[in-house]
Design a protein around this motif. Sequence first.
Motif, mmCIF file in Angstrom:
data_model
loop_
_atom_site.group_PDB
_atom_site.id
_atom_site.type_symbol
_atom_site.label_atom_id
_atom_site.label_comp_id
_atom_site.label_asym_id
_atom_site.label_seq_id
_atom_site.Cartn_x
_atom_site.Cartn_y
_atom_site.Cartn_z
ATOM 1 N N LYS A 1 0.777 -1.111 -0.265
ATOM 2 C CA LYS A 1 0.127 0.031 0.322
ATOM 3 C C LYS A 1 0.684 1.585 0.141
ATOM 4 O O LYS A 1 0.691 2.080 -0.415
ATOM 5 N N ILE A 2 2.178 1.431 0.792
ATOM 6 C CA ILE A 2 3.352 2.566 0.378
ATOM 7 C C ILE A 2 3.841 2.919 -0.491
ATOM 8 O O ILE A 2 3.868 3.647 -0.820
ATOM 9 N N GLU A 3 3.386 1.434 -0.981
ATOM 10 C CA GLU A 3 4.204 1.641 -2.352
ATOM 11 C C GLU A 3 3.958 2.441 -3.241
ATOM 12 O O GLU A 3 3.804 2.857 -4.771
ATOM 13 N N ASP A 4 2.099 1.513 -3.123
ATOM 14 C CA ASP A 4 1.464 2.369 -4.338
ATOM 15 C C ASP A 4 0.782 3.998 -3.997
ATOM 16 O O ASP A 4 0.852 4.648 -4.549
ATOM 17 N N ASP A 5 0.954 4.087 -2.897
ATOM 18 C CA ASP A 5 0.601 5.589 -2.429
ATOM 19 C C ASP A 5 1.838 6.956 -3.149
ATOM 20 O O ASP A 5 1.294 7.042 -3.626
ATOM 21 N N ILE A 6 3.135 6.271 -2.794
ATOM 22 C CA ILE A 6 4.106 6.716 -3.041
ATOM 23 C C ILE A 6 4.559 7.179 -4.702
ATOM 24 O O ILE A 6 4.353 7.841 -5.338
#
Length: 756
Positions: free
Chosen positions: A520-525
């Motif tokens: 999720k963090i990778e996607d948001d970044i």
Amino acid sequence: MAEHVKYYADLILPLPLPEPYTYSVPKDLESEISPGTRVMVPLGKRKTYQAIVYRLHKEQPLKYETKPIISVIDPKPAVLPVHFKFWKWMAEYYMCTMGEVYKAATSAIGKPGEKPTAGTAKFISLHEKITSQDLCSILEKLEKAPKQRELVKTYLQRIEDCNPSQKWPLIPKKDILAKTKASVQTIKALQGKKIIVEKQEIPLNLNEEQTGEPVKKLTSFQYNAIKEIDKQFEARNVVLLHGVTSSGKTEIYIHLIKHFIKEGKQVLYLLPEIALTAQIIKRLKNVFGGKVGVYHSRLSNRERKEIWNNVLNPNGQLCRIILGARSSLFLPFENLGLIIVDEEHETTYKQFNPAPRYHARDAAIMLANLQDCKALLGTATPSVESYFNARSGKYGLVNMEKRYGNMLLPEIKLADTRRAGKKKQMKSHFTPTLFEAINHTLKKKEQVILFQNRRGFAPFLECEDCGWIPQCGKCDVSLTYHRQFHSLICHYCGKYTALPEICPACKSSSIKTCGFGTEKIEDDIKIFFPGARVERMDLDSTRKKNSFENIINKFEAGSIDILVGTQMVSKGLDFEKVNLVGILNADNMLHFPDFRACERCFQLIYQVGGRAGRKNKRGNVIIQTGNPDHPVFRHIIENRFNDFFVRQLNERKEFKYPPYYRLIKITLKHKNLDILEDAAVDLAGSLQKIFGRRVLGPDFPLIPRIQNLHIKNILLKIEREQNLSRAKSLTKKEFGKLLSSPRYRSVQIVPDVDPY
């Protein structure tokens, strides 16, 4: 004629048998068998096993008729007497059997009659009896055989850049044939003349570049640390090196290794995870070349077998230094001089399943004692137990309080997620403080590490209408959503489930994700910073061989701007351009139901924060938390490890935890919940009659069912000054009494000594 005296062998089989099993030694095998030799033996009506000879004697067993050994696997012993002592200690201390230790220890030696795997390359070298003075005359003799002469000359040209410590290095056969256009018959002709020898497998360390660079010059404070370690080693076998992150501990290790290698000793360099070998192996190979071997579970059977054989031959120069994970403790060292346990505080040094459930740091200290060698424990965040032992004088203690090059420790800031949430300032899971810091760092062309200690996209899904949450059918745990695999996955049994389109309970399509993981963090970044090059490093993204090394190499080369990862990114990695480290959910670590939660939180945050600003300028660390006033964060910000340590000691003493008490966790498992609960109550009751209030439970663990087995735990707390061996012996007797009941015969009992 005197009657032949029959010999018997006590064998250790790779099974949880309480004692070695005795077999008869056939007369024609007597000269081939000795303690440490592997053999093939029958067991039962149809099965055969690979076993190891523990003891030879002439005492025929009275209780059963012995079966004969079938065959001998090894031409000489695969393990030495000192290793049997180590195995016996491990079996007794960790409440398992010698068979379970043997299975763990010798899984690397390989199966009987194992041949090189398909596609294994062949290698050639000059005959070992040939000297450099012989070369001219050999080439002269080959004048009338131009292909043979060309092949020898090509070989000599290829070895010019090889490690000079190798007399005649091995060169791939196919490379030589391709270069000279010679045939296999040419090599066979040279073999007949005893000029060329051919080998099926290359020693693994020779296919790496070996430069033999000199060790770096130490700074004054590193030099003083070396002197203090030497002084401490004069009085004690174990020394704790407590050095802040980026203080240059690895360089100190290298200088110590060089000293012990010069004395003809072997060195074991332990790391908590396979992943860490990627960077450190380069530094060691640059200095020590082919003397360095790498050993861990991701190597092939052939590779591990070759390392084992090279360690077993201490007269050679290969594998004088072993860099490895916890399993490398079982390698057949005969002449150990030093064991380095780097990042000694790490939880991954503990083996949880299967048995033996040992802690590699503690086992390394025992191995050092048995081999009469030194053990150095290194870390920036010592475990409470190790620091307690050092402060009390059991271990030596050496402190390094400066960073290499006098670099300042990173500046640490707290970002209040609760406050930012109330003000509606959060951008997904990023506070304004962290978001702006990422943006500022990227504009300066510097790198960012984002730490979230949970993999996957979201910890669970939930129906917004009825509250349904998808659960694993075999385990009492919610399924984690992994968008990479477009599946729900159980992190306990590994079960994959298709992503539901509608709620099976109420048929609603309003299913939302809850919480966040690294995906999720990778996607948001990627959404917030579309120009940034982002990579994720967790268990899912590093499953393939060399995948971790590839990510590290790309990050080192500057091909990645933002690295999102789990605790993999916290362990001893060294990156020049990292200026910012963001810790996204510190509370998740802090509120875990474990007596070590505060210690683990302190260590993880301090370690991952230490990746920032290691070379040219001061780094920055931002910790996102909903509880910024928690004492752990204050201790981290103010770099007050001693205060944190004292606080932890006071709590441990009050609530009867290590280092003042020893713990034995007893886990009971069964498919039938009623049988399990009755067995747990009966066992706890019998133990309470012996140990009184030292027995806690039985209680359900955090996950009360895994793979359709219900679980209950009993915790036994023993004062440090009490006889732990006697306590374990009494406990095992109670296990036997319980399992003798027909009702409880199928209950699994799993003891775990020092279960942390």
